[in-house]
Design a protein around this motif. Sequence first.
Motif, PDB file in Angstrom:
ATOM      1  N   PRO A  73      14.325  43.072  -9.783  1.00 15.49           N
ATOM      2  CA  PRO A  73      14.072  43.624 -11.117  1.00 15.49           C
ATOM      3  C   PRO A  73      12.993  42.913 -11.925  1.00 15.49           C
ATOM      4  CG  PRO A  73      16.085  42.320 -11.121  1.00 15.49           C
ATOM      5  CD  PRO A  73      15.625  42.375  -9.694  1.00 15.49           C
ATOM      6  N   TYR A  74      12.310  41.902 -11.336  1.00 15.74           N
ATOM      7  CA  TYR A  74      11.311  41.165 -12.110  1.00 15.74           C
ATOM      8  C   TYR A  74       9.959  41.106 -11.394  1.00 15.74           C
ATOM      9  CZ  TYR A  74      15.585  39.727 -14.433  1.00 15.74           C
ATOM     10  OH  TYR A  74      16.792  39.728 -15.076  1.00 15.74           O
ATOM     11  N   PRO A  75       9.298  42.263 -11.219  1.00 16.05           N
ATOM     12  CA  PRO A  75       7.948  42.231 -10.632  1.00 16.05           C
ATOM     13  C   PRO A  75       6.972  41.576 -11.603  1.00 16.05           C
ATOM     14  CG  PRO A  75       8.456  44.436 -11.410  1.00 16.05           C
ATOM     15  CD  PRO A  75       9.724  43.638 -11.539  1.00 16.05           C
ATOM     16  N   ILE A  76       6.005  40.847 -11.069  1.00 15.26           N
ATOM     17  CA  ILE A  76       5.082  40.082 -11.901  1.00 15.26           C
ATOM     18  C   ILE A  76       3.621  40.411 -11.619  1.00 15.26           C
ATOM     19  CG2 ILE A  76       5.022  38.143 -10.275  1.00 15.26           C
ATOM     20  CD1 ILE A  76       4.929  37.895 -14.139  1.00 15.26           C
ATOM     21  N   LEU A  77       3.305  40.929 -10.421  1.00 20.84           N
ATOM     22  CA  LEU A  77       1.920  41.218 -10.055  1.00 20.84           C
ATOM     23  C   LEU A  77       1.796  42.627  -9.495  1.00 20.84           C
ATOM     24  CD1 LEU A  77       0.946  37.845  -8.339  1.00 20.84           C
ATOM     25  CD2 LEU A  77       0.105  38.692 -10.537  1.00 20.84           C
ATOM     26  N   SER A  78       0.688  43.281  -9.811  1.00 14.48           N
ATOM     27  CA  SER A  78       0.360  44.593  -9.268  1.00 14.48           C
ATOM     28  C   SER A  78      -0.689  44.422  -8.177  1.00 14.48           C
ATOM     29  CB  SER A  78      -0.166  45.498 -10.384  1.00 14.48           C
ATOM     30  OG  SER A  78      -0.744  46.671  -9.855  1.00 14.48           O
ATOM     31  N   HIS A  97       5.362  62.636   0.819  1.00 12.00           N
ATOM     32  CA  HIS A  97       5.597  61.619  -0.201  1.00 12.00           C
ATOM     33  C   HIS A  97       4.287  60.863  -0.445  1.00 12.00           C
ATOM     34  CE1 HIS A  97      10.111  61.790  -0.015  1.00 12.00           C
ATOM     35  NE2 HIS A  97       9.804  62.359   1.138  1.00 12.00           N
ATOM     36  N   ASN A  98       3.795  60.954  -1.667  1.00 11.53           N
ATOM     37  CA  ASN A  98       2.576  60.252  -2.039  1.00 11.53           C
ATOM     38  C   ASN A  98       2.968  58.969  -2.771  1.00 11.53           C
ATOM     39  OD1 ASN A  98       0.162  59.318  -3.059  1.00 11.53           O
ATOM     40  ND2 ASN A  98      -0.087  60.980  -4.536  1.00 11.53           N
ATOM     41  N   PHE A  99       2.875  57.830  -2.098  1.00  8.62           N
ATOM     42  CA  PHE A  99       3.262  56.554  -2.696  1.00  8.62           C
ATOM     43  C   PHE A  99       2.138  55.922  -3.506  1.00  8.62           C
ATOM     44  CE2 PHE A  99       6.287  56.963   0.810  1.00  8.62           C
ATOM     45  CZ  PHE A  99       7.475  56.690   0.152  1.00  8.62           C
ATOM     46  N   GLY A 100       0.965  56.524  -3.487  1.00 15.51           N
ATOM     47  CA  GLY A 100      -0.138  56.006  -4.287  1.00 15.51           C
ATOM     48  C   GLY A 100      -0.801  54.804  -3.657  1.00 15.51           C
ATOM     49  N   ASP A 101      -1.491  54.027  -4.502  1.00 15.59           N
ATOM     50  CA  ASP A 101      -2.242  52.881  -3.992  1.00 15.59           C
ATOM     51  C   ASP A 101      -1.986  51.613  -4.813  1.00 15.59           C
ATOM     52  OD1 ASP A 101      -3.495  53.492  -6.347  1.00 15.59           O
ATOM     53  OD2 ASP A 101      -5.434  53.979  -5.454  1.00 15.59           O
ATOM     54  N   THR A 102      -0.976  51.624  -5.664  1.00 14.10           N
ATOM     55  CA  THR A 102      -0.697  50.478  -6.522  1.00 14.10           C
ATOM     56  C   THR A 102       0.773  50.112  -6.406  1.00 14.10           C
ATOM     57  OG1 THR A 102      -2.369  51.316  -8.050  1.00 14.10           O
ATOM     58  CG2 THR A 102      -0.957  49.559  -8.857  1.00 14.10           C
ATOM     59  N   TRP A 103       1.054  48.820  -6.215  1.00 14.47           N
ATOM     60  CA  TRP A 103       2.392  48.372  -5.874  1.00 14.47           C
ATOM     61  C   TRP A 103       2.795  47.203  -6.768  1.00 14.47           C
ATOM     62  CZ3 TRP A 103       4.500  51.208  -1.802  1.00 14.47           C
ATOM     63  CH2 TRP A 103       3.591  52.007  -1.100  1.00 14.47           C
ATOM     64  N   ALA A 104       3.977  47.311  -7.369  1.00 14.93           N
ATOM     65  CA  ALA A 104       4.519  46.224  -8.167  1.00 14.93           C
ATOM     66  C   ALA A 104       5.237  45.247  -7.247  1.00 14.93           C
ATOM     67  CB  ALA A 104       5.498  46.757  -9.219  1.00 14.93           C
ATOM     68  N   ALA A 105       4.941  43.954  -7.389  1.00 15.09           N
ATOM     69  CA  ALA A 105       5.509  42.952  -6.490  1.00 15.09           C
ATOM     70  C   ALA A 105       6.126  41.813  -7.283  1.00 15.09           C
ATOM     71  CB  ALA A 105       4.435  42.409  -5.548  1.00 15.09           C
ATOM     72  N   CYS A 106       7.329  41.393  -6.860  1.00 15.18           N
ATOM     73  CA  CYS A 106       7.905  40.167  -7.407  1.00 15.18           C
ATOM     74  C   CYS A 106       7.121  38.985  -6.844  1.00 15.18           C
ATOM     75  CB  CYS A 106       9.388  40.074  -7.059  1.00 15.18           C
ATOM     76  SG  CYS A 106       9.715  39.873  -5.293  1.00 15.18           S
ATOM     77  N   ILE A 107       7.390  37.790  -7.349  1.00 22.55           N
ATOM     78  CA  ILE A 107       6.588  36.639  -6.934  1.00 22.55           C
ATOM     79  C   ILE A 107       6.751  36.343  -5.450  1.00 22.55           C
ATOM     80  CG2 ILE A 107       8.364  34.943  -7.539  1.00 22.55           C
ATOM     81  CD1 ILE A 107       4.518  34.621  -8.003  1.00 22.55           C
ATOM     82  N   THR A 108       7.965  36.548  -4.887  1.00 23.76           N
ATOM     83  CA  THR A 108       8.173  36.271  -3.465  1.00 23.76           C
ATOM     84  C   THR A 108       7.444  37.277  -2.597  1.00 23.76           C
ATOM     85  OG1 THR A 108      10.344  35.306  -3.951  1.00 23.76           O
ATOM     86  CG2 THR A 108       9.921  35.983  -1.672  1.00 23.76           C
ATOM     87  N   CYS A 109       7.545  38.558  -2.922  1.00 17.06           N
ATOM     88  CA  CYS A 109       6.850  39.580  -2.136  1.00 17.06           C
ATOM     89  C   CYS A 109       5.340  39.459  -2.282  1.00 17.06           C
ATOM     90  CB  CYS A 109       7.318  40.974  -2.543  1.00 17.06           C
ATOM     91  SG  CYS A 109       9.001  41.368  -1.991  1.00 17.06           S
TER      92      CYS A 109
END
Length: 456
Positions: A73-78, A97-109
Amino acid sequence: MTADPIAPRRLGGPPTEMACATCGRILNTYRTPGGGVSHLHPTGPRDYDHRPAPVPADQLAAVARDCDFCSNPYPILSIRSGPVHAVTIGENTQTTHNFGDTWAACITCARLVDAGKAAPLARRAVDGASWATDTIAAQAVHRIHTTVLATRQPGTTLITTTDWPHTPIPATTLPKARDATAKLLRAGSTTLTAIGAPVRRTIADGLDQAHLYAIDEELTDLARHAASDLPAGTTLAPADLPVPHGLLLWAQPHGPRRVSAASWTSTADEITITTYRSIGAGLPPEALQHLREDIGWLLPVTATHATQQGIAAGDGVPLLVATLLLIAQRCTETIEVEPDPRIARAYRRSRRPLPAVRLVQLRGRSAHSRPAQPSPASATPDQPTPHVRRWVSGFWRQQPYGPERSLRRWRYVFAYLRGPHSAPIAASTTVRVLGKVPPRPAGQPAARHRDPPPTS
């Protein structure tokens, strides 16, 4: 009939990312075969006690979004990649399904993406969803993540709208928090959408020279009440600043964005005010350590400029101005706080001078200006000597200042007891909080000019 999901939990680019105005949750957007668009909560309407109320996500101060890789629940970087699509083929249907090209990521991911580790990235997603690793869904997630890493674009964007809980920052940690924020602002590979590159350099340079202030609970509470009544058009001049560059940390967060700190940077033309929210609460220890190393303790939220036309509105800006005006009123005192010993040792190793941390608090009650107490000798038949002391509530009054005392500004007079010091205090059912400011009298300006007295 089939539905075409449009970029679920997508952060940027068309189509516009939508969130629920009721709960702040990012919504999945679907295009129907007839060309219409619908919005649903990501885990289905049965998990919510309300229907989606879609609004553009950038209209909300805080957004309840998840990491697109592991649902943290705490993404920090796109992170950006090439466009990612998935096709689901059924017996009589086919859904794209179009997932786009921008992804929200937590610090570990985000760290796993940087390292190009698709297998651990997919394992985090599968573990978070409690899927077996040999399911079709688990295999599809692995392929999606592999595609993201293969088409990864350089750079990241800092996500400032995640709904972080307030994270208390000890005053003793301020030097390290200041250094981490300056480093983040100088990181060319990380984009801050609200702060342009030239301003980032100016703010970072100011932080390097900033005096550090921690505001205690009582003064924070007083400043919040004063800020709520700050007159329109109030200006912040260099004379109102205790130093040209500073970083100030409040004891409690303020406003919808939970602003916890602010810095000011003075240049020849203007004063730049940057507000921050604290981050880190809710993360496990290892992820928290990574967040401290890569991002720090403070997340820049807004950068505004104080000009002669008045301060800009925004979370934390009026609060900073009210705090600085209270400090300029000389109703506060500072106590120097020893930084954390580990931080002090790190400064000595790098041969850097250790910055002082100043805890700012209200002065003792006797130091506040107040009207003179009546004495028995000064009593008249019309004004008998009082036999009890009574509370006089705090109030605002205008104070003359400037050339020939021709200017006026509001000064807060704290609540006080009127009457002989030896007299008992009168019983009262009114509860008075000494550290809080009542509203300024309606219809009266905060400051005014008057013609100077004639000279002979």
